[in-house]
Design an enzyme around this catalytic site. Structure first.
Site, PDB file in Angstrom:
ATOM      1  N   ALA A   1       3.113  -1.549   4.115  1.00 55.55           N
ATOM      2  CA  ALA A   1       3.288  -0.212   3.542  1.00 55.55           C
ATOM      3  C   ALA A   1       4.673   0.357   3.854  1.00 55.55           C
ATOM      4  O   ALA A   1       5.594   0.262   3.038  1.00 55.55           O
ATOM      5  CB  ALA A   1       2.190   0.714   4.047  1.00 55.55           C
TER       6      ALA A   1
ATOM      7  N   ILE B   1      -0.278  -0.357  13.111  1.00 53.59           N
ATOM      8  CA  ILE B   1      -0.011   0.147  11.757  1.00 53.59           C
ATOM      9  C   ILE B   1       1.062   1.232  11.802  1.00 53.59           C
ATOM     10  O   ILE B   1       1.004   2.142  12.627  1.00 53.59           O
ATOM     11  CB  ILE B   1      -1.321   0.672  11.114  1.00 53.59           C
ATOM     12  CG1 ILE B   1      -2.261  -0.498  10.820  1.00 53.59           C
ATOM     13  CG2 ILE B   1      -1.030   1.459   9.845  1.00 53.59           C
ATOM     14  CD1 ILE B   1      -3.599  -0.112  10.229  1.00 53.59           C
TER      15      ILE B   1
ATOM     16  N   ASN C   1       0.854  -1.186   0.000  1.00 53.37           N
ATOM     17  CA  ASN C   1       0.000   0.000   0.000  1.00 53.37           C
ATOM     18  C   ASN C   1       0.899   1.248   0.000  1.00 53.37           C
ATOM     19  O   ASN C   1       1.651   1.472   0.948  1.00 53.37           O
ATOM     20  CB  ASN C   1      -0.885  -0.047   1.258  1.00 53.37           C
ATOM     21  CG  ASN C   1      -1.869   1.082   1.336  1.00 53.37           C
ATOM     22  OD1 ASN C   1      -1.868   1.977   0.485  1.00 53.37           O
ATOM     23  ND2 ASN C   1      -2.718   1.058   2.347  1.00 53.37           N
ATOM     24  N   PHE C   2       0.816   2.036  -1.065  1.00 57.95           N
ATOM     25  CA  PHE C   2       1.661   3.244  -1.160  1.00 57.95           C
ATOM     26  C   PHE C   2       1.139   4.351  -0.233  1.00 57.95           C
ATOM     27  O   PHE C   2       1.824   5.333  -0.007  1.00 57.95           O
ATOM     28  CB  PHE C   2       1.677   3.772  -2.595  1.00 57.95           C
ATOM     29  CG  PHE C   2       2.586   3.036  -3.556  1.00 57.95           C
ATOM     30  CD1 PHE C   2       2.985   1.730  -3.315  1.00 57.95           C
ATOM     31  CD2 PHE C   2       3.033   3.654  -4.720  1.00 57.95           C
ATOM     32  CE1 PHE C   2       3.828   1.060  -4.212  1.00 57.95           C
ATOM     33  CE2 PHE C   2       3.875   3.001  -5.617  1.00 57.95           C
ATOM     34  CZ  PHE C   2       4.265   1.702  -5.361  1.00 57.95           C
ATOM     35  N   LYS C   3      -0.102   4.205   0.250  1.00 50.80           N
ATOM     36  CA  LYS C   3      -0.755   5.256   1.057  1.00 50.80           C
ATOM     37  C   LYS C   3      -0.564   6.608   0.353  1.00 50.80           C
ATOM     38  O   LYS C   3      -0.675   6.674  -0.871  1.00 50.80           O
ATOM     39  CB  LYS C   3      -0.226   5.233   2.499  1.00 50.80           C
ATOM     40  CG  LYS C   3      -0.440   3.854   3.150  1.00 50.80           C
ATOM     41  CD  LYS C   3      -0.388   3.858   4.647  1.00 50.80           C
ATOM     42  CE  LYS C   3      -0.715   2.473   5.194  1.00 50.80           C
ATOM     43  NZ  LYS C   3      -0.852   2.410   6.629  1.00 50.80           N
TER      44      LYS C   3
ATOM     45  N   GLY D   1       2.818  -3.387  10.558  1.00 51.19           N
ATOM     46  CA  GLY D   1       4.191  -3.570  11.016  1.00 51.19           C
ATOM     47  C   GLY D   1       4.965  -4.691  10.342  1.00 51.19           C
ATOM     48  O   GLY D   1       6.077  -5.025  10.761  1.00 51.19           O
TER      49      GLY D   1
ATOM     50  N   HIS E   1     -10.119   0.529   4.906  1.00 50.05           N
ATOM     51  CA  HIS E   1      -8.827   0.607   5.604  1.00 50.05           C
ATOM     52  C   HIS E   1      -9.035   1.407   6.885  1.00 50.05           C
ATOM     53  O   HIS E   1      -9.885   2.299   6.930  1.00 50.05           O
ATOM     54  CB  HIS E   1      -7.791   1.291   4.700  1.00 50.05           C
ATOM     55  CG  HIS E   1      -6.398   1.122   5.208  1.00 50.05           C
ATOM     56  ND1 HIS E   1      -5.896   1.896   6.227  1.00 50.05           N
ATOM     57  CD2 HIS E   1      -5.417   0.263   4.867  1.00 50.05           C
ATOM     58  CE1 HIS E   1      -4.649   1.513   6.484  1.00 50.05           C
ATOM     59  NE2 HIS E   1      -4.321   0.524   5.672  1.00 50.05           N
TER      60      HIS E   1
ATOM     61  N   GLU F   1      -5.944  -6.076  10.328  1.00 51.63           N
ATOM     62  CA  GLU F   1      -4.879  -5.126  10.663  1.00 51.63           C
ATOM     63  C   GLU F   1      -5.225  -4.381  11.948  1.00 51.63           C
ATOM     64  O   GLU F   1      -6.043  -3.454  11.920  1.00 51.63           O
ATOM     65  CB  GLU F   1      -4.735  -4.064   9.568  1.00 51.63           C
ATOM     66  CG  GLU F   1      -4.305  -4.566   8.229  1.00 51.63           C
ATOM     67  CD  GLU F   1      -3.706  -3.442   7.379  1.00 51.63           C
ATOM     68  OE1 GLU F   1      -2.685  -3.697   6.745  1.00 51.63           O
ATOM     69  OE2 GLU F   1      -4.240  -2.321   7.373  1.00 51.63           O
TER      70      GLU F   1
HETATM   71  O1  G3P Z   1      -2.289  -1.035   4.412  1.00 49.02           O
HETATM   72  C1  G3P Z   1      -1.150  -1.478   5.027  1.00 49.02           C
HETATM   73  C2  G3P Z   1      -1.056  -1.055   6.413  1.00 49.02           C
HETATM   74  O2  G3P Z   1      -2.002  -0.268   6.963  1.00 49.02           O
HETATM   75  C3  G3P Z   1       0.060  -1.505   7.230  1.00 49.02           C
HETATM   76  O3  G3P Z   1       0.934  -0.437   7.203  1.00 49.02           O
HETATM   77  O4  G3P Z   1       3.084   0.613   7.422  1.00 49.02           O
HETATM   78  O5  G3P Z   1       2.306  -0.974   9.172  1.00 49.02           O
HETATM   79  O6  G3P Z   1       2.973  -1.826   6.950  1.00 49.02           O
HETATM   80  P1  G3P Z   1       2.402  -0.681   7.723  1.00 49.02           P
END
Ligand code: G3P
Length: 218
Positions: free
Chosen positions: A200, A144, A8-10, A179, A91, A139
């Protein structure tokens, strides 16, 4: 079916605007026989990346509208037309009320888009499973963006999320995310029964995203 690794590039500065294509090109160079790699670019760069790369593209959101007079909305039909293959919905950074969510899922399915619905608690997992999306990504919100992965923080709850989905919607595949930052995290998620991961910042902010992913998918 290969496990899905969805990046996810956010709207990180490292993955937005002119930098999006550069990052996507690096990811596209990663060769893997064992995983299905996909990206979810920022919505403003989605068409460009769908046009200029061969990567599987997910949209970060869709709205419950058809084409027409809907200023500022994102119709699933247009996502389909620009080459998007799937859509992330609900999300934790873009929650959708349940009633609306079920309509959007139906609109996306009607366009043959893969539906991937996020859920941040077990009760939300149960609720969204009733809409039978193709994927549910579990998630926990508090993990996150951090460096402790969901599988390290609470492997048991990942297993529980998978069990809940299997009982409500057996055809829905389960991903986990939050994470995730290493080969060990990915392997641990698969060992628990997840069919892939959603991640992400570990990729987007890596010094060398290509090398990072090669190591993760090795
Ligand atoms: O959409 C992926 C997400 O919310 C996890 O983000 O940065 O913890 O890998 P991250």
């Amino acid at each position: 079916m290969k496990p899905l690794v969805l990046i996810n590039f956010k709207t990180y500065s490292e993955s937005s605007g002119d930098k999006a294509l550069e990052l996507a090109k690096q990811i596209a160079q990663v060769k893997t026989k064992d995983y299905q790699l996909a990206i979810a670019p920022s919505l403003l760069t989605t068409k460009e990346l769908a046009d200029k790369t061969r990567l599987m593209i997910f949209a970060q959101h869709a709205d419950g509208v058809l084409s027409g007079a809907h200023t500022g909305h994102i119709p699933a039909s247009e996502l389909r037309e620009i080459g998007v293959k799937g859509v992330i919905l609900n999300h934790s950074e873009y929650k959708i009320p349940f009633l609306e969510l079920s309509q959007i899922i139906e609109l996306c399915k009607a366009q043959w888009l893969i539906t991937l619905v996020c859920a941040s608690t077990i009760s939300e997992v149960k609720h969204v499973a009733e809409y039978h999306p193709d994927y549910i990504a579990y998630e926990p919100e508090e993990l996150i963006g951090g460096n402790v992965s969901v599988v390290d923080a609470d492997a048991h709850i990942v297993t529980k999320a998978i069990r809940v989905v299997q009982s409500v919607s057996p055809k829905t595949k389960v991903l986990c995310g939050a994470g995730i930052h290493s080969r060990e995290d990915l392997q641990h998620a698969l060992a628990l029964g997840a069919e892939g991961v959603l991640l992400a910042h570990a990729v987007v902010k890596a010094n060398d995203p290509k090398k990072f992913l090669e190591r993760m998918l090795s």
